[in-house]
Design a protein around this motif. Structure first.
Motif, PDB file in Angstrom:
ATOM      1  N   ASN A 612      -7.212   3.347   6.370  1.00  0.00           N
ATOM      2  CA  ASN A 612      -5.965   4.662   6.482  1.00  0.00           C
ATOM      3  C   ASN A 612      -5.858   5.514   7.854  1.00  0.00           C
ATOM      4  N   GLN A 639       2.450   1.798   1.414  1.00  0.00           N
ATOM      5  CA  GLN A 639       1.424   2.740   1.726  1.00  0.00           C
ATOM      6  C   GLN A 639       1.083   2.639   3.170  1.00  0.00           C
ATOM      7  N   THR A 640       1.133   1.706   3.852  1.00  0.00           N
ATOM      8  CA  THR A 640       1.246   1.421   5.436  1.00  0.00           C
ATOM      9  C   THR A 640       2.426   2.294   5.851  1.00  0.00           C
ATOM     10  N   LEU A 643       1.599   5.956   5.837  1.00  0.00           N
ATOM     11  CA  LEU A 643       0.438   6.299   7.055  1.00  0.00           C
ATOM     12  C   LEU A 643       1.104   6.368   8.120  1.00  0.00           C
TER      13      LEU A 643
END
Length: 882
Positions: A612, A639-640, A643
């Motif tokens: 993360n 999700q990347t 982030l």
């Protein structure tokens, strides 16, 4: 004559593959080699008028010139048709989903890939070629896939099988017919045989694996033993099931495996059988049931691997903190290694576990100074190193924990995470690393990519890698090619950058390689980092590194380095697709090492970070994520992406040194898809942080067409630049004023010469473009050439991208050609030979000569002499009168 054939005891996949092959080879004749399975017999009895299939007796084998062999490669399985394969000149095309075995035929075309059903391979080609199929044909093809994949539930099923079924449903496949033929009730003979098998079933525990072996005898041949074996597997729910049945004069053996440790095809290999790791069969002529069963047990004992245990998948050595360490110290360790929790120890004894959530809560309350022991979880669930992974998984589920320490004799020896356990469900662990069975949808799926390396690397580079492996063996260490070279091999993208990682002394390996190469090879070592550069006589370079882990003292800092294992070395990398390695040691050359699912992400086209804090610790990864996404036509994993967007909102790129930013930005400018990359950077709000005060929307139209312009200039014979990124930089800044452009050039430390080219282009491109746009039918070439020559060559792609009419482009090409081909042959030396002293007259005369050359008024050296002499006289007269 061409024939399409398959194996005896033809099943639904084999029949469907023949029907699909007929669409690809419409002139070929379908031929059954022998007996059919019950389902196929019933299907053909209803559809014999629709599908014309002959038998081997109906074919004149002397006329056969090509055989299309589907769902098998073994000539022994095609009955009397096997004699064809010994004939010289026979052309063989093979489509099969079984692994290669000894005795298999070879062909001029071999489509052999380990997927759920052979017909999937053929359906993919039908779809690619746009061949139309009828609903009935779609139905039989869907029957084949459902039959061989257990309606997509067998472990051998792949995403490609599911995609093929979806395509066939679109083409009208009737799932009612599929269900009817797959779900037909058992015959009385099948029910009797199933009862006999269940009554005789013996349960064994072999190397920790639960295996059932059932045996029976029947005078008549009963079709569907594979179905009965699958039924027993569903009833018993053991690790593996093997049925051994004497029917007529042969013993039939069928195996089903539910775990990777039991390879059914490998176990039945000694019985001349074949199939998949999850499903296989064999036939033994004139055999005895009990003898075959006893031999089967011995073979299983030899072939079955012990089950994976906690020690096989755990991470070690374990990063820990002492009881008296502060919360702040634990936080730094977690950031340093990207961990979400840490065991707490006193000496070698485990005392508890503290999670990142606990640490963050304590830090938020200003308790960074407090000791860890006050916030750790003391009642820790642990496992023994020898505990099977299946039991570890159950413990984690029952206790709802994400990691479990491995303890031996009270000592902490390792830790197993939820991710470690999940990976065992989707692949094999070998030699301490995870081998992912994945790849691009059109590639064969292997855990050893030595053949891919042979095809994708030049002989010289492949030789260097093999030499590295040989020397590593002599030094007693392991060596791997890692990172981008592995990624690009798997996607078929050319890559000349080779990185080698050594679990040992990287510098020692590089020096040993140079020593073997002798004269011309040299090493540049960086002992602080444990790295070296190995330079070869032909200019080729290999980067050699000792396996290391990088950590960051604070966000956006330069990484600190310490020795580590290969796993930790790969974990430090930016994305999963760059965190793969391939073994170079001779005993495992070509074996893919993939702890983090990089090959699977390549398969699905995902750019994914490994942890993360990745973008916080190294913000330049934001630029690399976009570069890889657009280069390989992938997408940033959701999700990347979240982030990344969070990191952009925190403006972490502003904390990075300009040198590091420029290293990434210049790489983007040298990419063919630079325009798309800049568009993505703008959409992600990254553009303002790397190119402040430069308007993207003003330059966006040019950036989108710049790559095409660069390619066209190369086709014309122009467009070779010392700094290949400079044309893109000029395009990025072409609407900026000189002050803004100068700031960008200084920000990224462009040289004086490079900055002058940028500013000259900005000052003159509009006037030059206006000259090329003029509607004048025959503008003077010298006027146009004079304007174009005032620009650096790196500005030419900008001009071409702005010229939207073909006639304007042709005019530009003619100007460039004239500038290149019509240079004057004479210069200042000739003027001096005429007795003129150096001065302004030289420049004026030579400029007039150049213009005359451009306009075609002077065509030869003699004409140049005459022109210069007349011009000089005229200029001398003008100067004298002044």
């Amino acid at each position: 004559m061409e024939i399409i054939t398959t194996h005896t005891n033809t099943d639904l996949d084999a029949l469907a593959s023949m029907v699909a092959a007929k669409k690809l080879y419409p002139e070929a004749q379908m031929v059954f080699p022998g007996k059919l399975s019950r389902n196929v017999e019933e299907f053909m009895s209803l559809h014999k008028d629709v599908f014309t299939v002959k038998t081997g007796k109906d074919i004149d084998l002397n006329k056969v010139k090509r055989v299309i062999l589907v769902d098998t490669k073994n000539p022994k399985r095609v009955n009397k048709l096997a004699e064809l394969f010994s004939r010289p000149g026979l052309d063989v095309h093979i489509y099969d989903h079984h692994p290669w075995t000894e005795g298999d035929a070879r062909g001029s075309l071999e489509v052999v890939e380990l997927i759920g059903a052979t017909v999937t391979l053929l359906v993919e080609r039908i779809k690619e070629r746009g061949i139309e199929i009828t609903p009935l044909e779609a139905t039989i093809m869907a029957l084949g896939i459902h039959g061989d994949t257990g309606s997509l539930l067998f472990t051998s099923t792949t995403a490609r099988d599911a995609a093929a079924v979806a395509f066939l449903i679109e083409k009208g496949a009737n799932l009612g017919v599929v269900s009817e033929f797959l779900g037909r009730p058992m015959t009385e003979d099948q029910k009797d045989l199933l009862k006999a098998l269940l009554m005789s079933a013996e349960r064994h525990v072999i190397n920790g694996v639960k295996v059932l072996i059932a045996r029976a005898e029947t005078r008549e041949f009963v079709v569907g033993l594979s179905l009965l074996t699958h039924t027993i597997s569903e009833i018993e729910r053991l690790d593996a099931i093997f049925t051994v049945v004497l029917m007529e004069d042969r013993v039939h053996v069928v195996g089903r495996s539910n775990i990777p440790q039991v390879n059914a095809a490998e176990i039945l290999g000694p019985f001349m059988g074949g199939g998949h790791p999850a499903a296989a069969s064999a036939t033994v002529k004139n055999g005895n049931v009990n003898e075959v069963a006893e031999k089967l047990v011995k073979t299983i004992q030899e072939k079955v691997k012990p089950p994976l245990s906690a020690s096989d998948i755990m991470s070690f050595p374990v990063k820990t903190v002492f009881e008296d360490a502060t919360i702040a110290e634990a936080s730094r360790v977690m950031m340093r290694y990207g961990h979400s929790g840490l065991p707490v120890v006193e000496g070698l004894a485990l005392k508890g576990v503290i999670s990142r959530r606990d640490v963050e809560k304590a830090m938020n309350h200003g308790l960074g100074h407090a000791p860890v022991k006050g916030y750790m979880t003391a009642n820790v669930v642990t496992v023994h190193p020898n505990m099977p992974v299946a039991e570890v998984r159950e413990i984690m589920i029952e206790n709802d924990i994400g990691r479990v320490p491995v303890v031996d004799g009270g000592r902490l020896v390792g830790i197993v995470s939820r991710t470690d356990v999940l990976k065992t469900l989707h692949g094999d662990f070998q030699n301490g690393y995870h081998v992912v069975h994945g790849g691009r949808s059109k590639q064969s799926l292997y855990n050893n990519i030595a053949e891919v390396m042979r095809r994708g690397l030049s002989p010289s580079v492949l030789g260097i890698l093999r030499q590295a492996g040989d020397i590593a063996g002599q030094l007693g260490c392991r060596v791997y090619a890692a990172g981008g070279v592995v990624r690009d091999l798997l996607v078929g993208y050319e890559n000349i950058d080779v990185d080698i990682v050594v679990e040992g002394d990287g510098i020692a390996l590089a020096e040993a390689m140079a020593g073997q190469l002798g004269k011309g090879a040299r090493v540049r070592a960086h002992r602080k980092f444990g790295t070296a550069e190995l330079f070869f006589p032909d200019g080729f370079k290999v980067d050699v590194a000792t396996a290391r882990v990088e950590y960051y003292e604070y966000p956006a800092a330069l990484p600190q380095v310490e020795s580590s294992s290969l796993r930790q070395d790969l974990y430090r990398r930016d994305f999963t697709i760059n965190a793969m390695a391939v073994s170079l040691n001779p005993d495992s050359f070509g074996e893919l090492v993939d702890y983090f699912g990089g090959r699977e992400d390549l398969h699905y086209g995902l750019v994914r970070v490994l942890y993360n804090l990745s973008f916080i610790e190294d913000p330049t990864r934001i630029l690399r994520a976009v570069r890889f996404e657009q280069r390989y036509k992938m997408r940033i994993e959701p999700q990347t992406l979240k982030l990344l967007e969070d990191a952009v909102r925190q403006e972490v790129l502003l904390k990075v040194s300009n040198d590091r930013l420029w290293d990434e930005l210049s790489h983007i400018m040298m990419e063919p898809e630079a325009g798309k990359m800049f568009s993505r950077l703008d959409a992600l709000q990254v553009w303002p942080q790397v190119l402040p005060d430069v308007s993207y929307w003003e330059v966006q139209p040019v950036l989108n067409g710049l790559n095409k312009a660069i390619r066209l200039l190369k086709e014309w014979g122009f467009g070779v630049y010392p700094d290949p990124w400079l044309p893109v930089m000029i395009a990025v800044l072409h609407w900026s004023d000189a002050e803004t452009a100068g700031k960008i050039c200084r920000k990224y430390s462009l040289s004086k010469r490079q900055t002058e080219k940028v500013l000259t282009a900005l000052e003159n491109w509009q006037e030059t473009l206006a000259g090329l746009w003029k509607e004048t039918e025959s503008p003077r070439m010298s006027d146009l050439a004079g304007k174009v020559s005032g620009l650096p060559g790196e500005a030419y792609p900008l001009l071409l991208a702005l010229l939207d009419e073909d006639r304007m482009k042709k005019r530009f090409r003619s100007v460039l050609t004239a500038i290149r081909d019509n240079r004057p042959l004479l210069g200042g030396e000739y003027i001096r030979s005429l007795g003129y002293k150096p001065g302004p007259i030289y420049r004026r005369a030579l400029n007039e000569l150049w213009r005359a050359r451009m306009d075609g008024l002077v065509l030869s050296e003699d004409q140049e002499r005459e022109f210069l002499e007349e011009c000089l006289k005229k200029l001398r007269g003008e100067m004298a009168s002044c």
